[in-house]
Motif scaffolding. Structure first.
Motif, PDB file in Angstrom:
ATOM      1  N   PRO A 273       0.883  -1.196  -0.089  1.00  0.00           N
ATOM      2  CA  PRO A 273       0.125  -0.080   0.122  1.00  0.00           C
ATOM      3  C   PRO A 273       0.753   1.280  -0.055  1.00  0.00           C
ATOM      4  O   PRO A 273       0.484   2.274  -0.915  1.00  0.00           O
ATOM      5  N   ALA A 274       1.862   1.556   0.886  1.00  0.00           N
ATOM      6  CA  ALA A 274       2.712   2.544   0.815  1.00  0.00           C
ATOM      7  C   ALA A 274       3.286   2.735  -0.259  1.00  0.00           C
ATOM      8  O   ALA A 274       3.528   4.121  -1.035  1.00  0.00           O
ATOM      9  N   GLU A 275       3.697   2.003  -1.106  1.00  0.00           N
ATOM     10  CA  GLU A 275       4.516   1.999  -2.425  1.00  0.00           C
ATOM     11  C   GLU A 275       3.467   2.242  -3.357  1.00  0.00           C
ATOM     12  O   GLU A 275       3.733   3.181  -4.339  1.00  0.00           O
ATOM     13  N   LEU A 276       2.341   1.677  -3.505  1.00  0.00           N
ATOM     14  CA  LEU A 276       1.368   2.006  -4.397  1.00  0.00           C
ATOM     15  C   LEU A 276       0.594   3.542  -4.207  1.00  0.00           C
ATOM     16  O   LEU A 276       0.430   4.351  -5.076  1.00  0.00           O
ATOM     17  N   LEU A 277       0.676   3.918  -3.206  1.00  0.00           N
ATOM     18  CA  LEU A 277       0.197   5.323  -2.801  1.00  0.00           C
ATOM     19  C   LEU A 277       1.413   6.334  -3.235  1.00  0.00           C
ATOM     20  O   LEU A 277       0.991   7.168  -3.923  1.00  0.00           O
ATOM     21  N   LEU A 278       2.502   6.070  -3.161  1.00  0.00           N
ATOM     22  CA  LEU A 278       3.807   6.904  -3.607  1.00  0.00           C
ATOM     23  C   LEU A 278       3.471   6.781  -5.012  1.00  0.00           C
ATOM     24  O   LEU A 278       3.735   7.906  -5.766  1.00  0.00           O
ATOM     25  N   VAL A 279       3.466   5.989  -6.003  1.00  0.00           N
ATOM     26  CA  VAL A 279       3.228   5.928  -7.236  1.00  0.00           C
ATOM     27  C   VAL A 279       2.164   6.717  -7.811  1.00  0.00           C
ATOM     28  O   VAL A 279       2.282   7.504  -8.724  1.00  0.00           O
ATOM     29  N   TRP A 280       0.948   6.500  -7.027  1.00  0.00           N
ATOM     30  CA  TRP A 280      -0.137   7.350  -7.463  1.00  0.00           C
ATOM     31  C   TRP A 280       0.120   9.002  -7.095  1.00  0.00           C
ATOM     32  O   TRP A 280       0.027   9.795  -8.193  1.00  0.00           O
ATOM     33  N   ARG A 281       0.876   9.200  -5.719  1.00  0.00           N
ATOM     34  CA  ARG A 281       0.923  10.814  -5.794  1.00  0.00           C
ATOM     35  C   ARG A 281       1.984  11.131  -6.791  1.00  0.00           C
ATOM     36  O   ARG A 281       1.785  12.415  -7.202  1.00  0.00           O
ATOM     37  N   GLU A 282       3.023  10.469  -7.090  1.00  0.00           N
ATOM     38  CA  GLU A 282       4.058  11.021  -8.074  1.00  0.00           C
ATOM     39  C   GLU A 282       3.484  11.228  -9.293  1.00  0.00           C
ATOM     40  O   GLU A 282       3.715  12.027 -10.127  1.00  0.00           O
ATOM     41  N   GLY A 283       2.655  10.176  -9.757  1.00  0.00           N
ATOM     42  CA  GLY A 283       1.833  10.338 -11.288  1.00  0.00           C
ATOM     43  C   GLY A 283       1.192  11.484 -11.223  1.00  0.00           C
ATOM     44  O   GLY A 283       0.810  12.152 -12.311  1.00  0.00           O
ATOM     45  N   ARG A 284       0.579  11.909 -10.117  1.00  0.00           N
ATOM     46  CA  ARG A 284      -0.477  13.117 -10.182  1.00  0.00           C
ATOM     47  C   ARG A 284       0.482  14.227 -10.412  1.00  0.00           C
ATOM     48  O   ARG A 284      -0.172  15.153 -11.242  1.00  0.00           O
ATOM     49  N   ASP A 285       1.645  14.306  -9.618  1.00  0.00           N
ATOM     50  CA  ASP A 285       2.301  15.423  -9.904  1.00  0.00           C
ATOM     51  C   ASP A 285       2.916  15.721 -11.149  1.00  0.00           C
ATOM     52  O   ASP A 285       3.023  16.571 -11.846  1.00  0.00           O
ATOM     53  N   GLU A 286       3.505  14.533 -11.815  1.00  0.00           N
ATOM     54  CA  GLU A 286       3.759  14.508 -13.082  1.00  0.00           C
ATOM     55  C   GLU A 286       2.585  14.836 -14.189  1.00  0.00           C
ATOM     56  O   GLU A 286       2.960  15.568 -15.142  1.00  0.00           O
ATOM     57  N   LEU A 287       1.682  14.616 -13.891  1.00  0.00           N
ATOM     58  CA  LEU A 287       0.574  14.701 -14.942  1.00  0.00           C
ATOM     59  C   LEU A 287       0.331  16.442 -14.893  1.00  0.00           C
ATOM     60  O   LEU A 287       0.180  17.048 -15.919  1.00  0.00           O
ATOM     61  N   THR A 288       0.329  16.970 -13.575  1.00  0.00           N
ATOM     62  CA  THR A 288       0.097  18.491 -13.534  1.00  0.00           C
ATOM     63  C   THR A 288       1.072  19.153 -14.350  1.00  0.00           C
ATOM     64  O   THR A 288       0.725  20.056 -15.114  1.00  0.00           O
ATOM     65  N   LYS A 289       2.382  18.774 -14.337  1.00  0.00           N
ATOM     66  CA  LYS A 289       3.244  19.325 -14.950  1.00  0.00           C
ATOM     67  C   LYS A 289       3.389  19.023 -16.576  1.00  0.00           C
ATOM     68  O   LYS A 289       3.458  20.236 -17.298  1.00  0.00           O
ATOM     69  N   ALA A 290       3.012  17.872 -16.795  1.00  0.00           N
ATOM     70  CA  ALA A 290       2.812  17.430 -18.176  1.00  0.00           C
ATOM     71  C   ALA A 290       1.837  18.391 -19.136  1.00  0.00           C
ATOM     72  O   ALA A 290       1.888  18.865 -19.975  1.00  0.00           O
ATOM     73  N   LEU A 291       0.367  18.453 -18.322  1.00  0.00           N
ATOM     74  CA  LEU A 291      -0.696  19.166 -18.977  1.00  0.00           C
ATOM     75  C   LEU A 291      -0.396  20.814 -18.937  1.00  0.00           C
ATOM     76  O   LEU A 291      -0.428  21.509 -20.065  1.00  0.00           O
ATOM     77  N   ARG A 292       0.223  21.193 -18.112  1.00  0.00           N
ATOM     78  CA  ARG A 292       0.828  22.504 -18.199  1.00  0.00           C
ATOM     79  C   ARG A 292       1.774  22.881 -19.296  1.00  0.00           C
ATOM     80  O   ARG A 292       1.664  24.007 -19.623  1.00  0.00           O
ATOM     81  N   ALA A 293       2.350  21.969 -19.613  1.00  0.00           N
ATOM     82  CA  ALA A 293       3.664  21.966 -20.892  1.00  0.00           C
ATOM     83  C   ALA A 293       2.880  21.919 -22.243  1.00  0.00           C
ATOM     84  O   ALA A 293       3.698  22.165 -22.869  1.00  0.00           O
ATOM     85  N   VAL A 294       1.794  21.501 -22.137  1.00  0.00           N
ATOM     86  CA  VAL A 294       1.339  21.178 -23.558  1.00  0.00           C
ATOM     87  C   VAL A 294       0.944  22.799 -24.201  1.00  0.00           C
ATOM     88  O   VAL A 294       0.522  23.580 -23.634  1.00  0.00           O
ATOM     89  N   PRO A 295       1.675  22.897 -25.493  1.00  0.00           N
ATOM     90  CA  PRO A 295       1.614  24.406 -26.039  1.00  0.00           C
ATOM     91  C   PRO A 295       0.167  24.463 -26.185  1.00  0.00           C
ATOM     92  O   PRO A 295      -0.748  23.743 -26.586  1.00  0.00           O
ATOM     93  N   PRO A 296      -0.207  25.959 -26.165  1.00  0.00           N
ATOM     94  CA  PRO A 296      -1.667  26.660 -26.308  1.00  0.00           C
ATOM     95  C   PRO A 296      -2.038  26.036 -27.542  1.00  0.00           C
ATOM     96  O   PRO A 296      -1.439  26.024 -28.495  1.00  0.00           O
TER      97      PRO A 296
END
Length: 280
Positions: A92-115
């Protein structure tokens, strides 16, 4: 970017609510069955983590995502299950970390998409804002399964507007997925929000109308409730027909859940309620 920032903030809040719930669970509760047949709490979180990673791939490496999309097309009924099952075996602790890191990566990735650019997906391509909205929908829907499995009440929030908006916008897509011709007229949708105000879409004078609480509409659109177990009502043949096939997700249609009055009620294999048929 302002609109994207607002939606990403709501996505973070929706994720944080579910995160707080599961982070406090003893390890044994991660194996608790949810209303989705064959899926535990761990499967639900693993699926969210998996879909976040797929979203990051779509936003940052279109060619790699195209290969993943082909894999999905080759195995439409199994690839979602396989992704969830792979993550569900993690501690569970590892899965929770994977989910949290993925959420952070997604936020950065969506902000970086060209207008102006759109991101490929399992359904139609989406703008970064639409993709973030879809992530809110899925996080809320899978979170609903977790809250119900743990018998914890969840107070509806104003973030339901994103889920309802997505369901309204995907009306025609839902028809096409079910091999039906989309209606040619606009519908009026009026929903009672958690704060008792009215959220509305479509012309005020439309003859085809849908009404109900936002919560029940969202439960229906994500196939967490059978239509008979909601307060959602329709006026007009086309509106009635839509409520039988409505879905806010991009995956192939599923039969959904049986009504509670059915003595054999329970989630069916292949339904978003399971959530086998759903690809985000």
């Amino acid at each position: 970017m302002v609109e994207l920032d607002v939606v990403l903030d709501d996505l973070a809040a929706e994720s944080a609510e579910l995160d707080r719930l599961v982070a406090a669970l003893p390890a044994a509760d991660w194996s608790r069955a949810t209303p989705a047949e064959g899926w535990t709490v761990a499967h639900q979180i693993a699926h969210l983590a998996w879909t976040d990673q797929a979203s990051v791939l779509a936003a940052t490496d279109p060619e790699a995502f195209a290969r993943q999309l082909q894999t999905a097309l080759d195995n439409p009924s199994g690839f979602v299950d396989e992704g969830a099952a792979e993550g569900a075996v993690l501690p569970p602790a590892e899965l929770l970390l994977v989910w949290r890191e993925g959420r952070d990566e997604l936020t950065k990735a969506l902000r970086a998409v060209p207008p102006g650019d759109k991101v490929a997906w399992f359904g139609p391509p989406m703008s970064p804002t639409s993709m973030a909205t879809a992530r809110i929908m899925e996080t809320w829907a899978h979170g609903q399964d977790v809250f119900e499995a743990l018998e914890v009440h969840r107070t509806p929030s104003e973030r339901l507007r994103h889920v309802a908006h997505l369901a309204v916008r995907t009306r025609d897509f839902a028809h096409l997925l079910n091999n039906r011709k989309p209606p040619t007229t606009e519908f009026r949708v009026e929903l009672v929000a958690p704060d008792r105000t009215i959220w509305s879409w479509g012309p005020e004078d439309a003859t085809q109308r849908v009404t109900g609480t936002a919560l029940d509409f969202c439960l229906l659109a994500t196939q967490r409730r059978h239509r008979d177990d909601t307060d959602v009502e329709a006026v007009g043949a086309d509106a009635h027909a839509w409520l039988d096939i409505i879905q806010a997700f991009a995956g192939v249609p599923g039969p959904g859940r049986r009504p509670k009055a059915d003595p054999t009620a329970g989630p069916k294999a292949g339904s978003e309620a399971d959530p086998k048929a759903e690809n985000g």
